[in-house]
Design an enzyme around this catalytic site. Structure first.
Site, short mmCIF file in Angstrom:
data_model
loop_
_atom_site.label_atom_id
_atom_site.label_comp_id
_atom_site.label_asym_id
_atom_site.label_seq_id
_atom_site.Cartn_x
_atom_site.Cartn_y
_atom_site.Cartn_z
N GLN A 28 1.81 -10.89 10.24
CA GLN A 28 2.16 -9.76 9.32
C GLN A 28 1.50 -8.50 9.76
OE1 GLN A 28 0.54 -8.53 5.49
NE2 GLN A 28 2.50 -9.79 4.39
N HIS B 265 1.87 -2.86 11.40
CA HIS B 265 2.80 -3.61 11.52
C HIS B 265 3.44 -3.57 13.17
CE1 HIS B 265 2.76 -4.64 7.51
NE2 HIS B 265 3.16 -3.45 7.17
N ARG C 170 -9.20 -6.92 4.82
CA ARG C 170 -7.99 -6.39 5.51
C ARG C 170 -7.92 -5.08 5.37
NH1 ARG C 170 -2.28 -5.33 3.78
NH2 ARG C 170 -0.95 -6.39 5.17
N GLN D 104 0.85 -1.11 -0.10
CA GLN D 104 0.02 0.03 0.13
C GLN D 104 0.82 1.00 -0.07
OE1 GLN D 104 -3.28 -0.15 2.92
NE2 GLN D 104 -3.69 1.83 2.60
N SER E 274 4.51 -6.41 2.45
CA SER E 274 3.33 -6.40 3.15
C SER E 274 2.25 -6.73 2.37
CB SER E 274 3.19 -4.99 3.75
OG SER E 274 2.09 -4.71 4.46
N LEU E 275 1.26 -5.99 1.95
CA LEU E 275 0.18 -6.47 1.11
C LEU E 275 0.68 -7.00 -0.08
CD1 LEU E 275 -2.70 -6.03 -0.17
CD2 LEU E 275 -1.87 -3.80 -1.30
#
Length: 424
Positions: free
Chosen positions: A254, A205, A117, A11, A92-93
């Site tokens: 995550q 995170h 999410r 993102q 991440s994503l």
């Protein structure tokens, strides 16, 4: 053969107009974006192509949009460049995009997963009390030490700040309570660091995302994940997924654990990867890796990089035999069925078999050239049929090895047999 990895951004890489050129130029991209629209029941392409940026940046829209662009680029890459892919990884994503492109998560399911999410992350942001900042010009160990010290003492240890992203040798991101992060910023600045606040209102995170992570785990438990067709590195562990059984645990973790991007790139370099291709909006990962990996980096969203990738592709110039696809159908037809679960048979045999039959008919009627995507669809159909019919493993391997040897394709399907066949 040069080892190559595919990397998928997270993102923050979104922008108005992303994917529009792909939509116009490549039918497979148009199909991908329409699939995303249907999965969300939202005109995602309108948001991507026309904006505005405020709506597109809303995390519940940005995440599926970025995933859709990554998937469209991956499908174009496979169709034009080929399948010589040694590793996949995502930031991440982007890890969810990697798992989807590796065949473990159906694309429509992945769109719904990242939409949820995004909703959970937005809800966490509305609670407030958290912040993030990027830190430059300080060693990672020094940033971690200061964060640990602040977390132990700020307001009697009731507020925390942690390292949340290790993006490069020169950039880390910290997350935590606003007060603790503010104190850490002061200390880091005094030590010569350049600290830039990020425009987010939740500490992603970090352990403060635990409530969102718990709800995300519940969402992931609704889905069944398939075997990985390519090796995928986790940005949480910087290790390969051993199997798709790890997906729920790792993707849940995550949300609260730091992104280990430096370690991911180090793993790729140490395992002989010489080239990496970023598939997604912008060139974020290419820029992060420029001075640290020793790998040649391409970004598909960079026009000159994409042109070089596509024009230099040897696989793009190859012609593939329709006979291979017909042979896959023949083997699927002649193998004995041992599975009398009608629902499983319909899903694993009838549907993929009919899809390949339709593909053969269309190729024969149009006189079109067989693409690598056609070849993979036929081969995946055969794998599905053999597994669903409960063909003994020894017989499966024997049939597949003979088929690939006949057409000299042993090195084209992820070193002969895709990851997961041996565990079928």
């Amino acid at each position: 053969m040069v080892k190559r990895a595919l990397l998928f951004p997270g993102q923050g890489s979104q922008y108005v107009g992303m994917g529009k050129d792909l939509f116009v130029k490549y039918p497979i991209a148009k199909e991908t974006f329409h699939e995303a629209n249907d999965a969300m029941n939202v005109d995602l392409t309108r948001l991507m192509f026309e904006g505005g940026i405020t709506e597109l940046t809303r995390t519940e829209y940005a995440q599926p949009a970025i995933l859709a662009v990554g998937m469209a680029m991956f499908r174009i890459y496979k169709e034009v460049v080929g399948s010589d892919i040694n590793y996949m990884a995502g930031h991440s994503l982007g890890e969810i995009t990697a798992l989807t492109c590796a065949g473990s998560i159906p694309f429509a399911s992945a769109i719904r997963i990242v939409h949820r999410r995004g909703e959970l992350m937005r809800e966490a942001a509305t609670i407030g009390g958290g912040a993030m900042a990027a830190v430059h010009e300080l060693d990672i160990s020094e940033v971690e030490s200061i964060c640990t010290s602040v977390s132990a003492t700020h307001k009697g240890g009731s507020e925390i700040v942690v390292v949340s992203n290790i993006n490069s040798e020169n950039q880390v991101v910290i997350s935590g309570h606003k007060g603790a992060l503010s104190e850490a910023t002061e200390r880091l600045t005094k030590r010569g660091g350049v600290v830039i606040p990020l425009q987010v209102s939740a500490p992603f995170h970090s352990p403060l995302m635990a409530p969102a992570a718990e709800q995300f785990a519940e969402e992931l438990n609704k889905y069944t994940f398939s075997p990985l067709q390519y090796p995928v590195l986790s940005s949480v562990t910087a290790k390969l997924y051993a199997s798709s059984d790890e997906i729920t645990k790792v993707l849940t973790e995550q949300l609260t654990a730091p992104v280990q991007w430096v370690a991911v790139l180090q793993y790729l370099r140490e395992n002989g990867v010489a080239e990496a291709v970023e598939l997604g909006p912008r060139t974020v990962l290419k820029k992060l890796a420029q001075n640290t990996t020793g790998m040649k980096m391409f970004a598909f969203d960079d026009g000159s990089d994409a042109e070089q990738l596509l024009s230099n592709s040897k696989i793009a110039k190859e012609e593939y035999p329709l006979d291979f696809i017909i042979q896959c159908v023949s083997i699927a037809t002649c193998t004995r069925n041992r599975n009398w679960d009608s629902e499983a048979y319909a899903h694993g045999v009838i549907t993929p078999y009919r899809n390949v039959q339709t593909m053969i008919y269309q190729l024969q009627q149009s006189g079109g050239q067989v693409t690598w995507s056609n070849m993979e669809q036929a081969y995946k159909m055969l794998l599905s049929v053999l597994r669903t019919k409960l063909i003994p493993e020894v017989e499966q391997l024997s049939r597949l090895e003979r088929l690939l040897a006949e057409y000299s394709l042993q090195d084209k399907f992820a070193q002969g047999l895709p990851v997961g066949v041996l565990n079928s």
